[in-house]
Design an enzyme around this catalytic site. Structure first.
Site, PDB file in Angstrom:
ATOM      1  CB  THR A   1       4.003   8.481  -2.831  1.00 42.32           C
ATOM      2  OG1 THR A   1       2.811   7.812  -2.447  1.00 42.32           O
ATOM      3  CG2 THR A   1       3.802   9.172  -4.179  1.00 42.32           C
TER       4      THR A   1
ATOM      5  CE  LYS B   1       4.905   5.443   0.560  1.00 40.49           C
ATOM      6  NZ  LYS B   1       4.011   5.437   1.720  1.00 40.49           N
TER       7      LYS B   1
ATOM      8  N   GLY C   1      -5.874  -5.410   7.316  1.00 43.29           N
ATOM      9  CA  GLY C   1      -5.038  -5.128   6.149  1.00 43.29           C
ATOM     10  C   GLY C   1      -3.589  -5.503   6.394  1.00 43.29           C
ATOM     11  CB  ALA C   2      -1.387  -7.783   5.526  1.00 43.86           C
TER      12      ALA C   2
ATOM     13  NE  ARG D   1      -0.179  -7.561   0.297  1.00 41.25           N
ATOM     14  CZ  ARG D   1      -0.769  -6.569  -0.347  1.00 41.25           C
ATOM     15  NH1 ARG D   1      -2.062  -6.622  -0.616  1.00 41.25           N
ATOM     16  NH2 ARG D   1      -0.082  -5.513  -0.715  1.00 41.25           N
TER      17      ARG D   1
ATOM     18  N   GLY E   1      -8.247   9.535   9.163  1.00 38.71           N
ATOM     19  CA  GLY E   1      -7.054   9.230   8.378  1.00 38.71           C
ATOM     20  C   GLY E   1      -6.152  10.390   8.010  1.00 38.71           C
TER      21      GLY E   1
END
Ligand code: NAP
Length: 286
Positions: free
Chosen positions: A67, A71, A132-133, A161, A250
């Site tokens: 994590t 990664k 988000g990116a 981004r 989530g």
């Protein structure tokens, strides 16, 4: 706790690592299927990553999760990287097969598995908005593009981004229609079938911010999908629920990325409900 001498060891490498739910989730799965395995958290600093990966072989571990912040960096220390993980540019699961370490990425597929099971949403031919990116967006975008949506709009606060992400992934999916926009310039919000928040806006511990998008303007049968699981009810989900929209929370992504890892390590289908219950208990205890 009984630790037999021939127990198989797994774990997770990250920094920080104290708040990870993965040990609760994986150990619950091992217990549910009476597997002689244990899963431990390891705080691995950047400068020790290479040695930590070598220790998977040295200690004959079955595998690990990886994590933040490792990664991407971990990939160069592996013997093989699965093709999808290579394209995504990140590995979250390592399997040790007889001293050969192979890296996989189960984040995006875990997300899709959770979305499908919890909402029955089919990505093919749908118009999708992804907010988000960042790191989490990469695996999700890749898994979405594999399923041929009609269009994906990536909205990010820092537009460059999102542009970089489009440029990178368009190489693998030249037929895909990918639009880029700033989070403050999203148009035709009422046309999206699926709106996914992959930003950290709404996460516990972050500043209270204005919603990036207003659910009252969404299509009436849209699915509103969140990858933040702390809190479970984010401001976006609360507002979407008030507007009678379909919700995807989530925690499912976390459980299903773990379930896919479990399958890679053990060859068995994961006991998903036992994993979810363990995650909920751990979350409530915090
Ligand atoms: N459910 C799961 O299994 C799972 C897995 C991974 C991550 N997550 C969650 O996903 C979230 C993102 O993680 P990540 O690893 O992708 O983080 P990251 O790489 O740091 O990316 C963060 C993203 O959020 C955007 N952002 C942050 N604050 C914002 C704000 N106030 N307004 C608008 N945009 C904002 C960033 O935009 P800029 O590019 O402009 O900075 C970027 O797109 C975290 O909450 C994490 O806990 C969940």
């Amino acid at each position: 706790m009984k630790i037999p001498g021939d127990i198989k060891i797994l774990g997770i490498f990250g920094d920080p690592i104290e708040h990870t739910l993965s040990p609760s989730i994986q150990n619950a799965a091992f217990n549910a299927l009476s597997l002689n395995m244990v899963y431990l958290p390891f705080n691995v600093k950047n400068e020790n990553l290479k040695e930590a990966v070598a220790s998977i072989k040295a200690l004959n571990m079955l595998g690990v999760n990886v994590t933040i912040p490792h990664k991407e960096a971990v990939m160069e220390f592996l013997d093989k990287v699965d093709e999808d993980a290579e394209k995504i540019g990140a590995v979250n699961t390592i399997v040790n097969r007889g001293g050969v370490l192979t890296g996989y990425n189960t984040d995006g597929e875990g997300y899709i598995e959770s979305l499908t099971q919890e909402t029955a949403f089919e990505v093919s031919n749908k118009n999708i908005l992804m907010l988000g990116a960042g790191g989490a967006a990469r695996g999700i975008l890749y898994a979405l593009l594999k399923r041929n949506p009609s269009k994906i709009t990536i909205a990010n606060r820092t537009i460059e981004r999102a542009e970089n992400l489009k440029a990178e992934f368009s190489k693998f999916f030249p037929e895909a229609t990918i639009n880029i926009t700033g989070t403050n310039k999203i148009e035709s919000i009422e046309t999206f079938d699926l709106i996914i928040n992959t930003t950290s806006s709404g996460m516990s511990g972050t500043e209270e911010t204005k919603l990036i998008v207003e659910p009252k303007n969404f299509k009436k049968d849209a699915v509103v999908s969140e990858i933040i699981y702390k809190p479970m009810e984010t401001p976006l989900l609360i507002e979407a629920e008030k507007n009678g929209l379909r919700l995807h929370k989530g925690l499912g992504m976390l459980i299903h990325q773990g379930a896919l890892g479990f399958k890679l390590w053990t060859g068995k289908d994961a006991p998903v409900e036992a994993m979810r219950s363990a995650a909920l208990v751990s979350l409530e205890a915090r």
